[in-house]
Design a protein around this motif. Structure first.
Motif, PDB file in Angstrom:
ATOM      1  N   LEU A   1      73.176  -8.364 -22.178  1.00 51.20           N
ATOM      2  CA  LEU A   1      73.403  -6.946 -22.418  1.00 51.20           C
ATOM      3  C   LEU A   1      73.105  -6.653 -23.890  1.00 51.20           C
ATOM      4  CD1 LEU A   1      74.357  -4.222 -21.351  1.00 51.20           C
ATOM      5  CD2 LEU A   1      76.701  -4.949 -21.815  1.00 51.20           C
TER       6      LEU A   1
ATOM      7  N   HIS B   1      80.045 -12.972 -23.246  1.00 52.93           N
ATOM      8  CA  HIS B   1      80.427 -11.609 -22.890  1.00 52.93           C
ATOM      9  C   HIS B   1      80.272 -11.467 -21.383  1.00 52.93           C
ATOM     10  CE1 HIS B   1      80.130  -7.205 -22.454  1.00 52.93           C
ATOM     11  NE2 HIS B   1      80.922  -7.179 -23.506  1.00 52.93           N
TER      12      HIS B   1
ATOM     13  N   GLY C   1      79.069  -9.228 -19.750  1.00 52.64           N
ATOM     14  CA  GLY C   1      77.799  -8.609 -19.399  1.00 52.64           C
ATOM     15  C   GLY C   1      76.623  -9.558 -19.426  1.00 52.64           C
ATOM     16  N   HIS C   2      76.802 -10.766 -20.009  1.00 51.20           N
ATOM     17  CA  HIS C   2      75.734 -11.772 -20.014  1.00 51.20           C
ATOM     18  C   HIS C   2      75.846 -12.612 -18.734  1.00 51.20           C
ATOM     19  CE1 HIS C   2      75.326 -10.315 -23.947  1.00 51.20           C
ATOM     20  NE2 HIS C   2      76.038 -11.209 -24.607  1.00 51.20           N
TER      21      HIS C   2
ATOM     22  N   ILE D   1      72.111  -7.934 -11.230  1.00 56.26           N
ATOM     23  CA  ILE D   1      72.998  -7.644 -12.368  1.00 56.26           C
ATOM     24  C   ILE D   1      74.156  -6.769 -11.917  1.00 56.26           C
ATOM     25  CG2 ILE D   1      73.131  -6.483 -14.609  1.00 56.26           C
ATOM     26  CD1 ILE D   1      70.182  -7.299 -15.022  1.00 56.26           C
ATOM     27  N   ARG D   2      73.871  -5.765 -11.120  1.00 56.30           N
ATOM     28  CA  ARG D   2      74.928  -4.879 -10.627  1.00 56.30           C
ATOM     29  C   ARG D   2      75.918  -5.632  -9.741  1.00 56.30           C
ATOM     30  NH1 ARG D   2      71.397   0.573  -9.124  1.00 56.30           N
ATOM     31  NH2 ARG D   2      71.312   1.402 -11.266  1.00 56.30           N
TER      32      ARG D   2
ATOM     33  N   THR E   1      78.051  -7.991 -12.245  1.00 55.74           N
ATOM     34  CA  THR E   1      78.897  -7.366 -13.267  1.00 55.74           C
ATOM     35  C   THR E   1      79.700  -6.178 -12.761  1.00 55.74           C
ATOM     36  OG1 THR E   1      77.052  -5.942 -13.949  1.00 55.74           O
ATOM     37  CG2 THR E   1      77.275  -8.077 -15.063  1.00 55.74           C
TER      38      THR E   1
ATOM     39  N   ILE F   1      78.746  -3.179 -12.614  1.00 56.16           N
ATOM     40  CA  ILE F   1      78.461  -2.029 -13.463  1.00 56.16           C
ATOM     41  C   ILE F   1      78.066  -0.840 -12.588  1.00 56.16           C
ATOM     42  CG2 ILE F   1      76.865  -1.091 -15.196  1.00 56.16           C
ATOM     43  CD1 ILE F   1      76.711  -3.851 -16.425  1.00 56.16           C
TER      44      ILE F   1
ATOM     45  N   ASP G   1      69.861  -2.862 -20.474  1.00 53.15           N
ATOM     46  CA  ASP G   1      70.761  -1.805 -20.960  1.00 53.15           C
ATOM     47  C   ASP G   1      70.888  -0.772 -19.856  1.00 53.15           C
ATOM     48  OD1 ASP G   1      72.460  -0.437 -22.532  1.00 53.15           O
ATOM     49  OD2 ASP G   1      70.976   0.172 -24.048  1.00 53.15           O
TER      50      ASP G   1
END
Length: 324
Positions: free
Chosen positions: A221, A230, A232-233, A251-252, A255, A257, A303
């Motif tokens: 991230l 982190h 996010g990594h 990724i979603r 994480t 997100i 990002d």
């Protein structure tokens, strides 16, 4: 009227018989040309009849015993696992880790079976020992492992080779893949479909690449790139032909997100040149990949942007119209 003499008739009959015998091919005298018919009373055997070439009889298939049928069934099931690609590599990785940890305990048990001390076991002894050790594999997988350890197909397993794990199997598979890639060419062949047990129709399966390439992708991230650890990594292994959109979905999933827009970049600058289009595959972007055991390691950055569209507090015009 003149009376016909009977002698002249008999002489004609005899002359007729003589002519027939001569026509049969005898070149001797008149008496030698007459052949007597062969009968069962005379005791003579009839001349042999001309033989015709007999058709080759199909050899009847040898009946298999119950143990041989069971072994053939296991070989067939093990062959399917070995040809599956991904499932085979996962099985090798799992058993390699297990053997590395439990090798001392396994050798101690196998030595009890190996009374003569030759360092070898039969298939049944090896399987019994693995069952006693609660090895994490099914019956078919255990049979496949025995086949892999019996490289020369002698029926005996050298359990001393387990000290190095299953690295030799990976090396052989890598050499095999390299040879196939080196001699790869376009070959048109009829596709054989697996038949349904009920309706006998061909079952279609999606196309799977024979020797796929993989990447070990580290996604960082950008906002928290300065932090080594982190949430996010994230890191995962992905197929070389996966798209950037597939990376975004992974990724979603990893994480959780919740965002409307997410982008992946080649470096942390987040510039237009570093942006990776979502429809492009990693192969098209210039990555080469490696085997499942030794994937190519790459680092990418991402990002995201959050748009608040359902929060009444953030969307309200609280400060508009206020008098100061």
């Amino acid at each position: 009227m003149p009376i016909k003499k009977k002698k002249s008739g008999k002489s004609k009959k005899k002359s007729g018989k003589k002519s027939v015998s001569r026509a049969a091919g005898d070149s001797g005298g008149e008496d030698e040309g007459i052949e007597e018919p062969v009968t069962a009373i005379s005791g003579e055997t009839p001349p042999p009849k001309p033989t015709t070439p007999n058709k080759k009889k199909k050899k009847s298939a040898k009946k298999m015993t119950k143990s041989e049928k069971a072994m053939a069934k296991l070989d067939k099931a093990a062959g399917k696992i070995r040809e599956s690609g991904g499932a085979f590599h996962k099985f090798i990785s799992r058993m390699d880790r297990w053997i590395t940890v439990y090798y001392p305990k396994a050798v101690e048990l196998f030595q009890k079976f190996d009374e003569e001390g030759f360092g070898t076991l039969t298939y049944e002894e090896f399987k019994s020992g693995m069952y006693d050790l609660d090895a994490p594999c099914s019956t078919v997988e255990l049979h496949l492992l025995a086949r892999l350890l019996d490289e020369e197909d002698t029926g005996d397993i050298d359990y001393t080779k387990l000290a190095k794990g299953l690295q030799f199997v990976r090396e052989k598979e890598q050499l095999k893949r390299n040879e196939e890639e080196g001699a790869s060419r376009l070959i048109l062949s009829e596709r054989k479909l697996e038949h349904c047990a009920c309706c006998k129709l061909g079952l279609w399966h999606p196309y799977t690449e024979k020797n796929p390439k993989y990447l070990l992708v580290e996604m960082r991230l950008v906002t928290f790139d300065n932090f080594e650890d982190h949430p996010g990594h994230v890191t995962f292994v992905i197929h070389l032909h996966a798209t950037i959109q597939a990376l975004i979905q992974l990724i979603r999933d990893e994480t959780d997100i919740q965002c409307t827009t997410m982008a992946i970049f080649e470096d942390a600058s987040r510039s237009k040149d570093a942006y990776l289009p979502e429809h492009k595959t990693l192969d098209e972007l210039g990555f080469f990949g490696g085997s499942i055991d030794n994937p190519e390691e790459i680092t990418l950055f991402y990002d995201y942007m959050v748009e608040f569209t359902d929060c009444p507090l953030l969307l309200c015009d609280h400060y508009f119209g206020q008098k100061h």
